[in-house]
Design a protein around this motif. Structure first.
Motif, PDB file in Angstrom:
ATOM      1  N   ILE A 121       0.868  -1.174   0.000  1.00 44.05           N
ATOM      2  CA  ILE A 121       0.000   0.000   0.000  1.00 44.05           C
ATOM      3  C   ILE A 121       0.906   1.224   0.000  1.00 44.05           C
ATOM      4  O   ILE A 121       1.706   1.406   0.920  1.00 44.05           O
ATOM      5  N   LEU A 122       0.793   2.065  -1.023  1.00 46.77           N
ATOM      6  CA  LEU A 122       1.638   3.254  -1.136  1.00 46.77           C
ATOM      7  C   LEU A 122       0.955   4.509  -0.597  1.00 46.77           C
ATOM      8  O   LEU A 122       1.616   5.395  -0.068  1.00 46.77           O
ATOM      9  N   GLU A 123      -0.357   4.584  -0.753  1.00 49.43           N
ATOM     10  CA  GLU A 123      -1.111   5.749  -0.293  1.00 49.43           C
ATOM     11  C   GLU A 123      -2.484   5.279   0.155  1.00 49.43           C
ATOM     12  O   GLU A 123      -3.082   4.401  -0.465  1.00 49.43           O
ATOM     13  N   TYR A 124      -2.974   5.866   1.245  1.00 50.18           N
ATOM     14  CA  TYR A 124      -4.271   5.460   1.762  1.00 50.18           C
ATOM     15  C   TYR A 124      -4.975   6.658   2.380  1.00 50.18           C
ATOM     16  O   TYR A 124      -4.536   7.183   3.403  1.00 50.18           O
ATOM     17  N   SER A 125      -6.039   7.112   1.731  1.00 47.07           N
ATOM     18  CA  SER A 125      -6.882   8.170   2.278  1.00 47.07           C
ATOM     19  C   SER A 125      -8.323   7.881   1.864  1.00 47.07           C
ATOM     20  O   SER A 125      -8.569   6.933   1.119  1.00 47.07           O
ATOM     21  N   LYS A 126      -9.255   8.687   2.332  1.00 45.35           N
ATOM     22  CA  LYS A 126     -10.662   8.471   1.986  1.00 45.35           C
ATOM     23  C   LYS A 126     -10.951   8.760   0.515  1.00 45.35           C
ATOM     24  O   LYS A 126     -11.954   8.327  -0.018  1.00 45.35           O
ATOM     25  N   GLU A 127     -10.047   9.505  -0.150  1.00 41.78           N
ATOM     26  CA  GLU A 127     -10.242   9.856  -1.555  1.00 41.78           C
ATOM     27  C   GLU A 127      -9.349   9.074  -2.510  1.00 41.78           C
ATOM     28  O   GLU A 127      -9.590   9.056  -3.716  1.00 41.78           O
ATOM     29  N   SER A 128      -8.295   8.435  -1.995  1.00 44.13           N
ATOM     30  CA  SER A 128      -7.340   7.776  -2.885  1.00 44.13           C
ATOM     31  C   SER A 128      -6.654   6.606  -2.187  1.00 44.13           C
ATOM     32  O   SER A 128      -6.196   6.734  -1.055  1.00 44.13           O
ATOM     33  N   ILE A 129      -6.595   5.483  -2.881  1.00 41.95           N
ATOM     34  CA  ILE A 129      -5.816   4.332  -2.414  1.00 41.95           C
ATOM     35  C   ILE A 129      -4.913   3.924  -3.568  1.00 41.95           C
ATOM     36  O   ILE A 129      -5.392   3.668  -4.676  1.00 41.95           O
ATOM     37  N   PHE A 180      -6.947   3.837  -7.022  1.00 42.45           N
ATOM     38  CA  PHE A 180      -8.393   3.958  -6.873  1.00 42.45           C
ATOM     39  C   PHE A 180      -8.686   5.377  -6.407  1.00 42.45           C
ATOM     40  O   PHE A 180      -8.066   5.860  -5.460  1.00 42.45           O
ATOM     41  N   GLN A 181      -9.622   6.048  -7.060  1.00 43.23           N
ATOM     42  CA  GLN A 181     -10.057   7.386  -6.666  1.00 43.23           C
ATOM     43  C   GLN A 181     -11.541   7.318  -6.356  1.00 43.23           C
ATOM     44  O   GLN A 181     -12.278   6.581  -7.013  1.00 43.23           O
ATOM     45  N   GLY A 182     -11.977   8.085  -5.360  1.00 38.91           N
ATOM     46  CA  GLY A 182     -13.393   8.094  -5.028  1.00 38.91           C
ATOM     47  C   GLY A 182     -13.667   8.853  -3.746  1.00 38.91           C
ATOM     48  O   GLY A 182     -12.919   9.738  -3.366  1.00 38.91           O
ATOM     49  N   LYS A 183     -14.738   8.451  -3.085  1.00 40.29           N
ATOM     50  CA  LYS A 183     -15.147   9.088  -1.832  1.00 40.29           C
ATOM     51  C   LYS A 183     -15.392   8.003  -0.790  1.00 40.29           C
ATOM     52  O   LYS A 183     -15.898   6.929  -1.104  1.00 40.29           O
ATOM     53  N   GLU A 184     -15.011   8.311   0.438  1.00 43.56           N
ATOM     54  CA  GLU A 184     -15.211   7.397   1.574  1.00 43.56           C
ATOM     55  C   GLU A 184     -14.602   6.009   1.309  1.00 43.56           C
ATOM     56  O   GLU A 184     -15.190   4.992   1.669  1.00 43.56           O
ATOM     57  N   LEU A 185     -13.421   5.990   0.677  1.00 44.72           N
ATOM     58  CA  LEU A 185     -12.750   4.716   0.405  1.00 44.72           C
ATOM     59  C   LEU A 185     -12.148   4.153   1.683  1.00 44.72           C
ATOM     60  O   LEU A 185     -11.584   4.883   2.491  1.00 44.72           O
ATOM     61  N   THR A 186     -12.291   2.858   1.857  1.00 44.58           N
ATOM     62  CA  THR A 186     -11.777   2.161   3.026  1.00 44.58           C
ATOM     63  C   THR A 186     -11.268   0.796   2.600  1.00 44.58           C
ATOM     64  O   THR A 186     -11.857   0.163   1.728  1.00 44.58           O
ATOM     65  N   ILE A 187     -10.195   0.367   3.231  1.00 41.40           N
ATOM     66  CA  ILE A 187      -9.749  -1.015   3.030  1.00 41.40           C
ATOM     67  C   ILE A 187     -10.491  -1.858   4.052  1.00 41.40           C
ATOM     68  O   ILE A 187     -10.268  -1.740   5.246  1.00 41.40           O
TER      69      ILE A 187
END
Length: 95
Positions: free
Chosen positions: A49-57, A68-75
């Motif tokens: 995992i290089l980047e992890y936020s609610k808008e981008s993984i 992955f781009q979006g809203k409210e993203l969660t692993i």
């Protein structure tokens, strides 16, 4: 007369896998992304995992990055081999 060309090791592996009709994903370590609608994605054969936020993984695959781009993203879960991403997935890019 033409000189024989040298093939890279990765190309040699690919030729062998194709000729034996073996599954490329598992034999060559390619990442597999399965998206169900715009709400969940399953990723297999990723390296990290290089980047992890609610808008981008952003994940590191063997040969590329998977974004992955979006809203409210969660692993939702992850192991050393696969993971599930949930949320409102708006786009998927290979970098």
């Amino acid at each position: 007369m033409r000189k024989p060309t040298k093939l890279s090791l990765s190309r040699q592996k690919e030729i062998i896998v194709e000729s034996l009709k073996l599954p490329k994903d598992s034999m060559l370590g390619a990442s597999i992304v399965t998206i169900t609608g715009s709400r969940e994605a399953f990723v297999e054969n990723y390296k990290g995992i290089l980047e992890y936020s609610k808008e981008s993984i952003v994940l590191q695959g063997k040969n590329c990055r998977i974004c992955f781009q979006g809203k409210e993203l969660t692993i939702d879960y992850y192991t050393g081999e696969d993971m599930k991403i949930i949320g409102n997935i708006e786009s998927l890019r290979y970098l």
